[in-house]
Scaffold this motif. Structure first.
Motif, PDB file in Angstrom:
ATOM      1  N   SER A  94     -12.544  -1.291   8.875  1.00 53.89           N
ATOM      2  CA  SER A  94     -12.505  -0.306   7.789  1.00 53.89           C
ATOM      3  C   SER A  94     -11.394  -0.572   6.787  1.00 53.89           C
ATOM      4  O   SER A  94     -11.340   0.063   5.739  1.00 53.89           O
ATOM      5  N   GLY A  95     -10.513  -1.474   7.100  1.00 56.64           N
ATOM      6  CA  GLY A  95      -9.421  -1.811   6.200  1.00 56.64           C
ATOM      7  C   GLY A  95      -8.846  -3.166   6.545  1.00 56.64           C
ATOM      8  O   GLY A  95      -9.235  -3.789   7.530  1.00 56.64           O
ATOM      9  N   THR A  96      -7.928  -3.622   5.727  1.00 53.94           N
ATOM     10  CA  THR A  96      -7.264  -4.900   5.936  1.00 53.94           C
ATOM     11  C   THR A  96      -5.872  -4.643   6.495  1.00 53.94           C
ATOM     12  O   THR A  96      -5.100  -3.878   5.914  1.00 53.94           O
ATOM     13  N   VAL A  97      -5.561  -5.257   7.626  1.00 53.65           N
ATOM     14  CA  VAL A  97      -4.236  -5.117   8.221  1.00 53.65           C
ATOM     15  C   VAL A  97      -3.384  -6.278   7.723  1.00 53.65           C
ATOM     16  O   VAL A  97      -3.764  -7.439   7.854  1.00 53.65           O
ATOM     17  N   ILE A  98      -2.230  -5.938   7.154  1.00 55.90           N
ATOM     18  CA  ILE A  98      -1.371  -6.928   6.513  1.00 55.90           C
ATOM     19  C   ILE A  98      -0.010  -6.994   7.183  1.00 55.90           C
ATOM     20  O   ILE A  98       0.693  -5.987   7.297  1.00 55.90           O
ATOM     21  N   ASP A  99       0.341  -8.189   7.623  1.00 58.37           N
ATOM     22  CA  ASP A  99       1.690  -8.481   8.115  1.00 58.37           C
ATOM     23  C   ASP A  99       2.499  -8.824   6.875  1.00 58.37           C
ATOM     24  O   ASP A  99       2.328  -9.881   6.281  1.00 58.37           O
ATOM     25  N   SER A 100       3.355  -7.908   6.465  1.00 63.00           N
ATOM     26  CA  SER A 100       4.086  -8.090   5.206  1.00 63.00           C
ATOM     27  C   SER A 100       5.432  -8.778   5.400  1.00 63.00           C
ATOM     28  O   SER A 100       6.236  -8.838   4.469  1.00 63.00           O
ATOM     29  N   GLU A 121       5.506 -11.365  -2.127  1.00 64.91           N
ATOM     30  CA  GLU A 121       4.358 -11.877  -2.875  1.00 64.91           C
ATOM     31  C   GLU A 121       3.266 -10.840  -3.135  1.00 64.91           C
ATOM     32  O   GLU A 121       2.410 -11.046  -3.986  1.00 64.91           O
ATOM     33  N   MET A 122       3.265  -9.752  -2.380  1.00 63.15           N
ATOM     34  CA  MET A 122       2.129  -8.826  -2.400  1.00 63.15           C
ATOM     35  C   MET A 122       1.765  -8.315  -3.785  1.00 63.15           C
ATOM     36  O   MET A 122       0.597  -8.258  -4.144  1.00 63.15           O
ATOM     37  N   ALA A 123       2.748  -7.920  -4.573  1.00 65.07           N
ATOM     38  CA  ALA A 123       2.466  -7.339  -5.888  1.00 65.07           C
ATOM     39  C   ALA A 123       1.786  -8.334  -6.824  1.00 65.07           C
ATOM     40  O   ALA A 123       1.146  -7.931  -7.796  1.00 65.07           O
ATOM     41  N   ASP A 124       1.900  -9.623  -6.522  1.00 64.85           N
ATOM     42  CA  ASP A 124       1.259 -10.660  -7.329  1.00 64.85           C
ATOM     43  C   ASP A 124      -0.058 -11.142  -6.718  1.00 64.85           C
ATOM     44  O   ASP A 124      -0.709 -12.020  -7.290  1.00 64.85           O
ATOM     45  N   GLU A 128      -6.446 -10.532  -4.262  1.00 61.69           N
ATOM     46  CA  GLU A 128      -6.996 -10.873  -2.950  1.00 61.69           C
ATOM     47  C   GLU A 128      -7.480  -9.636  -2.197  1.00 61.69           C
ATOM     48  O   GLU A 128      -8.191  -9.738  -1.194  1.00 61.69           O
ATOM     49  N   LEU A 129      -7.080  -8.466  -2.685  1.00 57.61           N
ATOM     50  CA  LEU A 129      -7.451  -7.207  -2.036  1.00 57.61           C
ATOM     51  C   LEU A 129      -8.500  -6.437  -2.832  1.00 57.61           C
ATOM     52  O   LEU A 129      -8.779  -5.281  -2.535  1.00 57.61           O
ATOM     53  N   GLY A 130      -9.068  -7.073  -3.864  1.00 57.24           N
ATOM     54  CA  GLY A 130     -10.145  -6.445  -4.620  1.00 57.24           C
ATOM     55  C   GLY A 130      -9.748  -5.840  -5.943  1.00 57.24           C
ATOM     56  O   GLY A 130     -10.547  -5.127  -6.568  1.00 57.24           O
ATOM     57  N   CYS A 131      -8.542  -6.095  -6.413  1.00 57.09           N
ATOM     58  CA  CYS A 131      -8.079  -5.568  -7.697  1.00 57.09           C
ATOM     59  C   CYS A 131      -8.218  -6.644  -8.775  1.00 57.09           C
ATOM     60  O   CYS A 131      -8.220  -7.837  -8.472  1.00 57.09           O
ATOM     61  N   GLU A 132      -8.308  -6.203 -10.018  1.00 59.19           N
ATOM     62  CA  GLU A 132      -8.423  -7.115 -11.157  1.00 59.19           C
ATOM     63  C   GLU A 132      -7.119  -7.103 -11.949  1.00 59.19           C
ATOM     64  O   GLU A 132      -6.575  -6.033 -12.239  1.00 59.19           O
ATOM     65  N   VAL A 144     -11.303   0.828  -3.501  1.00 63.90           N
ATOM     66  CA  VAL A 144     -10.780  -0.434  -2.977  1.00 63.90           C
ATOM     67  C   VAL A 144     -10.554  -0.285  -1.471  1.00 63.90           C
ATOM     68  O   VAL A 144     -10.184   0.790  -0.987  1.00 63.90           O
ATOM     69  N   LYS A 145     -10.828  -1.344  -0.728  1.00 61.98           N
ATOM     70  CA  LYS A 145     -10.685  -1.308   0.735  1.00 61.98           C
ATOM     71  C   LYS A 145      -9.249  -0.932   1.098  1.00 61.98           C
ATOM     72  O   LYS A 145      -8.292  -1.504   0.573  1.00 61.98           O
ATOM     73  N   PRO A 146      -9.057   0.010   2.008  1.00 67.41           N
ATOM     74  CA  PRO A 146      -7.707   0.407   2.408  1.00 67.41           C
ATOM     75  C   PRO A 146      -6.938  -0.742   3.063  1.00 67.41           C
ATOM     76  O   PRO A 146      -7.543  -1.665   3.619  1.00 67.41           O
ATOM     77  N   VAL A 147      -5.627  -0.650   2.996  1.00 68.88           N
ATOM     78  CA  VAL A 147      -4.757  -1.627   3.651  1.00 68.88           C
ATOM     79  C   VAL A 147      -3.796  -0.896   4.580  1.00 68.88           C
ATOM     80  O   VAL A 147      -3.408   0.234   4.316  1.00 68.88           O
ATOM     81  N   ALA A 148      -3.436  -1.558   5.668  1.00 67.67           N
ATOM     82  CA  ALA A 148      -2.419  -1.056   6.589  1.00 67.67           C
ATOM     83  C   ALA A 148      -1.347  -2.126   6.681  1.00 67.67           C
ATOM     84  O   ALA A 148      -1.647  -3.270   7.038  1.00 67.67           O
ATOM     85  N   LEU A 149      -0.113  -1.783   6.340  1.00 69.27           N
ATOM     86  CA  LEU A 149       0.990  -2.737   6.343  1.00 69.27           C
ATOM     87  C   LEU A 149       1.932  -2.472   7.506  1.00 69.27           C
ATOM     88  O   LEU A 149       2.146  -1.323   7.894  1.00 69.27           O
ATOM     89  N   PHE A 150       2.518  -3.537   8.023  1.00 73.11           N
ATOM     90  CA  PHE A 150       3.558  -3.421   9.037  1.00 73.11           C
ATOM     91  C   PHE A 150       4.558  -4.541   8.837  1.00 73.11           C
ATOM     92  O   PHE A 150       4.292  -5.536   8.170  1.00 73.11           O
ATOM     93  N   CYS A 151       5.739  -4.358   9.450  1.00 74.83           N
ATOM     94  CA  CYS A 151       6.750  -5.421   9.451  1.00 74.83           C
ATOM     95  C   CYS A 151       7.402  -5.458  10.833  1.00 74.83           C
ATOM     96  O   CYS A 151       6.698  -5.345  11.830  1.00 74.83           O
ATOM     97  N   ASN A 152       8.711  -5.591  10.917  1.00 73.73           N
ATOM     98  CA  ASN A 152       9.354  -5.813  12.210  1.00 73.73           C
ATOM     99  C   ASN A 152       9.604  -4.557  13.031  1.00 73.73           C
ATOM    100  O   ASN A 152       9.770  -4.635  14.233  1.00 73.73           O
ATOM    101  N   GLY A 153       9.669  -3.401  12.414  1.00 70.25           N
ATOM    102  CA  GLY A 153       9.919  -2.180  13.163  1.00 70.25           C
ATOM    103  C   GLY A 153      10.499  -1.089  12.285  1.00 70.25           C
ATOM    104  O   GLY A 153      10.621  -1.247  11.065  1.00 70.25           O
TER     105      GLY A 153
END
Length: 198
Positions: A94-100, A121-124, A128-132, A144-153
């Motif tokens: 249902s969404g894209t999981v992103i290791d940021s 890099e994400m803002a550029d 790749e996530l469906g935006c123009e 636009v397909k939802p995204v779930a972001l995570f990092c180290n904690g």
């Protein structure tokens, strides 16, 4: 209703009966199968009940700044989630999981099914996530397909920084989910970690 759909999706993705292992994700769920770029991957918990974190992931105190405790919600409109909701993202697609995290952190092990998109890099890379692209950033469709972001904690600022940057670039905040626990909590719970280098 959403929880019922999630349970049904998880039930379809189970790799083993819940009673086959003693350390389950939930009493009725032993593992979840998710799609990755390399094919299906099983997420379960480490079965060794004596297992303990060691090394970098066992550290409790990191100097602030830069490693300050992050807020539960990094920006207005963003939804903070836990492990079960992240598993729903992964198992249902249902969404894209992103290791940021930065690439060396990602290469040290990530959540199966997550894609690498460093916070720097994400803002550029919103195309790749469906935006123009447009003159002031990006134009993203309302659906636009939802995204779930995570990092180290909970002490890691990479995802919160990425979230604020992509909102500023045009990604809708209500389509962003933040897994605040990140790799430290994921590992603390003994959940599967994939090795992107293999």
């Amino acid at each position: 209703m959403k929880n019922l759909a999630f349970l049904m999706a998880l039930g379809a993705g189970l790799a083993a009966p819940a009673f086959a292992e003693s350390v389950n994700i939930r009493p009725d769920i032993a593992s979840v199968t998710v799609q990755t770029a390399d094919g299906p991957a099983e997420i379960s918990r480490i079965q060794d009940t004596a297992n303990e974190l060691s090394g970098e992931w066992a550290r409790t105190s990191r100097p602030c700044p830069n490693f300050c405790i992050q807020p539960m919600n990094p920006a207005p409109g963003v939804t903070t989630i836990g492990e079960l909701e992240l598993l729903e993202f992964l198992s249902t697609g249902s969404g894209t999981v992103i290791d940021s995290r930065v690439v060396p952190d990602y290469e040290g092990g990530t959540i199966p099914g997550a894609i690498s998109m460093p916070y720097t890099e994400m803002a550029d890379r919103l195309h790749e996530l469906g935006c123009e692209p447009d003159f002031e950033g990006y134009e993203c469709p309302a659906d636009v397909k939802p995204v779930a972001l995570f990092c180290n904690g909970p002490w890691c600022g990479q995802s919160p920084t990425a979230i604020r940057r992509i909102i500023e670039a045009g990604f809708p905040a209500d389509r962003i989910y933040y897994y605040r626990g990140g790799m430290q909590v994921w590992r603390m719970l003994g959940l599967s970690v994939s090795d992107p280098k293999s």
